[in-house]
Design an enzyme around this catalytic site. Structure first.
Site, PDB file in Angstrom:
ATOM      1  CB  SER A 283      -0.948  -0.027   1.198  1.00  0.00           C
ATOM      2  OG  SER A 283      -0.316  -0.561   2.329  1.00  0.00           O
ATOM      3  CB  THR A 284       4.378   2.116  -0.315  1.00  0.00           C
ATOM      4  OG1 THR A 284       4.796   1.149  -1.294  1.00  0.00           O
ATOM      5  CG2 THR A 284       4.629   1.589   1.076  1.00  0.00           C
ATOM      6  CB  SER A 285       2.773   3.075  -5.034  1.00  0.00           C
ATOM      7  OG  SER A 285       2.929   1.712  -5.384  1.00  0.00           O
TER       8      SER A 285
ATOM      9  N   GLY B 190      -3.427   0.293  -3.623  1.00  0.00           N
ATOM     10  CA  GLY B 190      -3.327   0.083  -2.174  1.00  0.00           C
ATOM     11  C   GLY B 190      -3.240   1.389  -1.412  1.00  0.00           C
TER      12      GLY B 190
ATOM     13  CB  SER C  65      -6.530  -8.735 -12.507  1.00  0.00           C
ATOM     14  OG  SER C  65      -6.466  -8.208 -13.820  1.00  0.00           O
TER      15      SER C  65
ATOM     16  CE1 TYR D 290      -1.311  -9.087 -12.205  1.00  0.00           C
ATOM     17  CE2 TYR D 290      -2.837  -9.067 -14.055  1.00  0.00           C
ATOM     18  CZ  TYR D 290      -2.428  -8.563 -12.832  1.00  0.00           C
ATOM     19  OH  TYR D 290      -3.138  -7.544 -12.237  1.00  0.00           O
TER      20      TYR D 290
END
Ligand code: NAD
Length: 255
Positions: free
Chosen positions: A6-8, A11, A132, A145
């Site tokens: 959650s630093t970018s 998130g 996703s 992915y």
């Protein structure tokens, strides 16, 4: 609540949305400096704790789990961490496949395993896992992915079955193309490489590569974050075991 990765991106936006609702949020990332800087930045919106951990690693996940438990009962877990690489299928090695599994799938498995039972004991809680649209719409250049995201959708539904009859809900969220800082740089570089104006590049991308998108633009991180925050709310108590699409209609299906 805990939001991993959650630093970018999504998130971080989710953390801001939760903080604006008055929630206390634990953020997570892989480096102390980024986590500290994000805590400092987001403290403006409310109470934020930061815990550094690479959630693709079992020992670091275990450490994260004990530090979260020290802070008290976890009411909401958002399994957000996820990475992708564009690569032809034949070139993806076994090691890369397993790495995808560790980062995208096992991160969510380990944290869900640690917190679901406690939530069920308290008869309250939410687990929201960010999958996703690629989990149900396979892209040939993103197969590992996509497979990891399909696994997360199944994991979520399975865990909702485990929690059947309780007030704990478990859902997955399926964003589509979403404009994050990282993704924005990637797309801007691609437009530059093709000598195209960014806006035209994006319009052409949706017209040619995502013709089924009803939105015909990237979603914002806030749009995805608000969906996550809604699913975490009391108002969403009857949404359970769902794969909630926030992909602007790319998946051309009535359900
Ligand atoms: P991002 O790259 O902007 O942010 C990911 C965050 O996760 C970063 O803070 C990064 O430091 C952190 N992170 C990565 N690996 C980690 C690890 N091993 N341990 C701890 N933290 C780690 O990503 P995003 O685009 O915001 O994506 C968030 C989620 O949404 C992912 O699961 C992604 O697959 C999913 N998603 C994104 C899009 C999109 O278009 N952006 C579309 C569909 C789904």
């Amino acid at each position: 609540m805990l939001v991993t990765g959650s630093t970018s991106g999504i998130g971080k936006a989710t953390t801001i949305s939760f903080l604006k609702e008055g929630a206390k949020v634990i953020i997570n990332g892989r480096s102390d400096s980024t986590v500290d800087a994000t805590v400092k930045e987001l403290s403006y919106f409310g109470t934020v704790y930061g815990i550094r951990a690479d959630v693709s690693k079992k020992d670091e996940s275990d450490e994260l789990i004990s530090r979260v438990n020290e802070l008290g009962d976890l009411d909401v877990l958002v399994n957000n961490t996820g990475v992708f690489t564009v690569k032809p299928f034949e070139e993806v090695t076994d090691e890369e496949w397993l790495e995808y599994y560790q980062i995208n799938v096992m991160s969510a498995v380990r944290l869900s395993r640690a917190f679901l039972g406690k939530m069920m004991d308290r008869n309250a809680g939410r687990i929201i896992t960010i999958a996703s649209e690629a989990g149900i719409k396979p892209y040939p250049e993103l197969i590992p992915y996509g497979v990891s995201k399909t696994a997360l959708i199944t994991l979520s539904r399975g865990l909702a079955e485990v929690a059947k009859g309780t007030n704990v809900t478990v859902n997955s969220v399926l964003p589509g193309p979403t404009w994050t800082e990282g993704f924005g740089t990637f797309i801007t570089d691609l437009a530059n490489e093709n000598g195209q104006d960014l806006d035209i590049f994006i319009t052409e991308y949706f017209k040619n590569d995502q013709p089924t998108s009803l939105l015909q633009r990237y979603a914002t991180v806030e749009e995805v974050a608000d969906t996550i925050v809604f699913l975490a709310s009391e108002k969403a108590s009857a949404i359970n075991g769902a794969a909630q699409r926030v992909e602007g209609g790319i998946i051309q299906s009535i359900l």
